[in-house]
Design an enzyme around this catalytic site. Structure first.
Site, PDB file in Angstrom:
ATOM      1  N   GLY A 276     -39.401 -30.622 -20.269  1.00  0.00           N
ATOM      2  CA  GLY A 276     -39.894 -31.162 -19.022  1.00  0.00           C
ATOM      3  C   GLY A 276     -39.058 -30.337 -18.038  1.00  0.00           C
ATOM      4  N   GLY A 277     -39.199 -29.076 -18.065  1.00  0.00           N
ATOM      5  CA  GLY A 277     -38.784 -28.161 -17.382  1.00  0.00           C
ATOM      6  C   GLY A 277     -39.262 -27.823 -15.847  1.00  0.00           C
ATOM      7  N   ASP A 299     -43.440 -28.581 -20.561  1.00  0.00           N
ATOM      8  CA  ASP A 299     -43.959 -29.259 -19.489  1.00  0.00           C
ATOM      9  C   ASP A 299     -45.454 -29.910 -19.646  1.00  0.00           C
ATOM     10  OD1 ASP A 299     -44.031 -31.295 -17.374  1.00  0.00           O
ATOM     11  OD2 ASP A 299     -42.296 -30.436 -16.675  1.00  0.00           O
ATOM     12  N   ASP A 330     -45.729 -32.373 -25.087  1.00  0.00           N
ATOM     13  CA  ASP A 330     -45.612 -33.704 -24.482  1.00  0.00           C
ATOM     14  C   ASP A 330     -44.133 -34.284 -25.377  1.00  0.00           C
ATOM     15  OD1 ASP A 330     -45.368 -36.514 -24.521  1.00  0.00           O
ATOM     16  OD2 ASP A 330     -47.454 -36.765 -24.917  1.00  0.00           O
ATOM     17  N   LYS A 346     -33.154 -31.910 -18.009  1.00  0.00           N
ATOM     18  CA  LYS A 346     -32.479 -31.837 -16.515  1.00  0.00           C
ATOM     19  C   LYS A 346     -33.452 -33.040 -15.843  1.00  0.00           C
ATOM     20  CE  LYS A 346     -30.880 -29.181 -12.624  1.00  0.00           C
ATOM     21  NZ  LYS A 346     -31.568 -30.143 -11.486  1.00  0.00           N
ATOM     22  N   HIS A 350     -34.149 -39.995 -16.546  1.00  0.00           N
ATOM     23  CA  HIS A 350     -33.915 -41.015 -15.345  1.00  0.00           C
ATOM     24  C   HIS A 350     -35.380 -41.131 -15.206  1.00  0.00           C
ATOM     25  CE1 HIS A 350     -34.257 -38.062 -12.003  1.00  0.00           C
ATOM     26  NE2 HIS A 350     -35.032 -37.726 -12.551  1.00  0.00           N
TER      27      HIS A 350
END
Length: 473
Positions: A276-277, A299, A330, A346, A350
């Protein structure tokens, strides 16, 4: 016993002394906000100055909370919603760039408004409000100049260049203008729906990103914020968001990603998978600093496209040599990289509520080798009250002097801004360290260390984890 007010005053005085001592040793005076940016700004990032600044910020705000009448304190904070509105207005109308071109003599609001193509009376109200809060400086009635604070989001581009190509306004910038645009647009609108969201029977206990306060605010029911960004009408917002994430990185000390974890100790040819960079901001920093490493940035297709474009502009040799590659992936699906030295997460967990996070980190544990390291970077929430100490190295923050609250209050407000932002965008959250440890442990990861950007901050620390041994049955 020393009074609360005197104790706060003592903290303020000592903090100022500590800051000025560092600047004096460097042979420069602490800069005024009315001075332009200079090389002396780098001194603010030294550990001693950062620690003193945190104590000073905490004490000043706690002093205000103590001495202002309660009604005045609440109302001053209540009307704070005008600040993001005003910041976005002057950012979108390019006031900083107009004033930069005007030079130190400044410019009258009528001329600023003419160049910005807006009403001078309305712009005057906005600029006066901001200058009252020390953002811009009014040198004569309705004559303004930039100061150190307003200059932070200067794109460095000419007004004509921006007007000719508004879609690329944020390209090649430090990202702060994009942060203002994103936060004061999407985030601000979503925040206005928080109360409705938590009180409505059909959303009160919702944890999916498709039914967040922001999606309620923009009236979108086809998916999450990511789907909404892909709508043709949101092309500018998508570009701005990607650059804003770079702006968030610029809030940290330069090179924060390469500090803490010992990247240099990794063997030559080690592969870091940035899950997910995004556009590859972290990967570029790592590979630029450590030429023996390779990064795979994973990503969605829209970020892979923007990422290749960004890397081609900022670090083309890494792209051409294959030291940075971009792959569509994914992270809820099985992880294709099964020999990674490091998985980097990173600001990913969240974005998701717990049930989604468990799926993400479980996929990584399934693909991990016995020696793979997981580096999870997300804000750690700390409570205003003292907490039980942890036995994880680096986890504990030193208690601040009395009467400051345990998490340094407003000095660490960014962690709580981030927490509410994740709720607003995705029905997600930032988490306490114990919460993170429990999630990781339930999927086979053991937290071994925490590296904080400063000893007292919870903003974007590195949480290091390794695979737990698989028990044979």
């Amino acid at each position: 016993m020393t009074s609360t007010l005197r104790s706060l005053l003592s903290i303020i005085q000592k903090s100022i002394d500590d800051i000025e001592t560092v600047f004096e040793k460097r042979g420069v005076a602490f800069p005024s906000i009315d001075e332009p940016p200079s090389d002396s700004d780098a001194i603010r990032l030294e550990a001693t100055v950062q620690a003193a600044t945190a104590l000073l910020t905490s004490a000043v705000h706690q002093l205000l909370a103590n001495v202002q009448p309660p009604q005045a304190y609440i109302l001053n904070n209540l009307f704070g919603y005008y600040m993001p509105s005003a910041l976005r207005a002057v950012m979108e109308t390019n006031v900083v760039e107009i004033l930069r071109e005007a030079g130190p003599q400044g410019m009258h609001v009528k001329e600023i408004a003419k160049r910005a193509q807006v009403d001078p009376t309305k712009l005057s109200s906005i600029l006066c409000y901001l200058a009252t809060h020390h953002i811009f400086r009014e040198i004569e009635p309705d004559v303004y100049v930039n100061n150190r604070l307003s200059s932070v989001w200067d794109t460095g581009k000419s007004l004509s260049e921006i007007q000719e190509s508004p879609l690329t306004k944020f390209d090649g910038t430090n990202g702060i203008a994009a942060v203002i645009g994103h936060c004061a647009d999407e985030s601000y609108k979503g925040a206005g729906q928080i109360t409705e969201h938590i009180m409505a029977p059909d959303t009160a206990f919702e944890d999916s990103p498709e039914r967040s306060p922001m999606m309620l605010a923009v009236g979108y029911d086809k998916g999450s914020m990511w789907t909404w960004f892909e709508e043709p009408s949101n092309e500018m917002r998508l570009r701005r968001f990607g650059i804003a994430m770079n702006g968030v990185n610029s809030i940290q000390p330069p090179g924060a990603i390469i500090k803490g974890f010992d990247w240099a100790s990794l063997p030559a040819g080690s592969v870091i998978v940035d899950v997910g960079g995004g556009i590859g901001v972290s990967a570029i920093s790592i590979v630029r600093a450590f030429d023996h490493l390779k990064c795979i940035v994973q990503d969605q297709s829209m970020f892979v496209k923007l990422g290749r474009e960004h890397c081609r502009k900022t670090f083309p040799e890494a792209l051409s040599s294959g030291r940075i590659v971009y792959h569509e992936h994914d992270f809820f699906e099985p992880q294709p990289q099964t020999s990674a030295t490091v998985f980097l997460l990173k600001q990913i967990t969240h974005d998701w509520s717990d049930r989604y996070v468990l799926r993400i980190i479980r996929r990584l544990r399934e693909a991990a080798t016995p020696t793979t390291t997981l580096i999870l970077i997300d804000t750690i929430i700390t409570h205003p009250c003292p907490s039980h100490p942890s036995d994880i190295p680096g986890a504990n923050i030193p208690p601040p002097p009395w009467p400051l609250v345990a998490n340094l209050g407003v000095a660490n407000a960014s962690t709580h801004f981030a927490n509410l932002t994740m709720f607003t965008h995705f029905n997600a959250q930032e988490r306490t360290l114990m919460h993170i440890v429990e999630l990781l442990a339930s999927t086979g990861w053991n937290v071994t260390r925490v590296h904080r950007s400063t000893e007292s901050e919870g903003f974007l620390p590195q949480i290091i984890a390794v695979p737990m041994p698989v028990l044979k049955t």
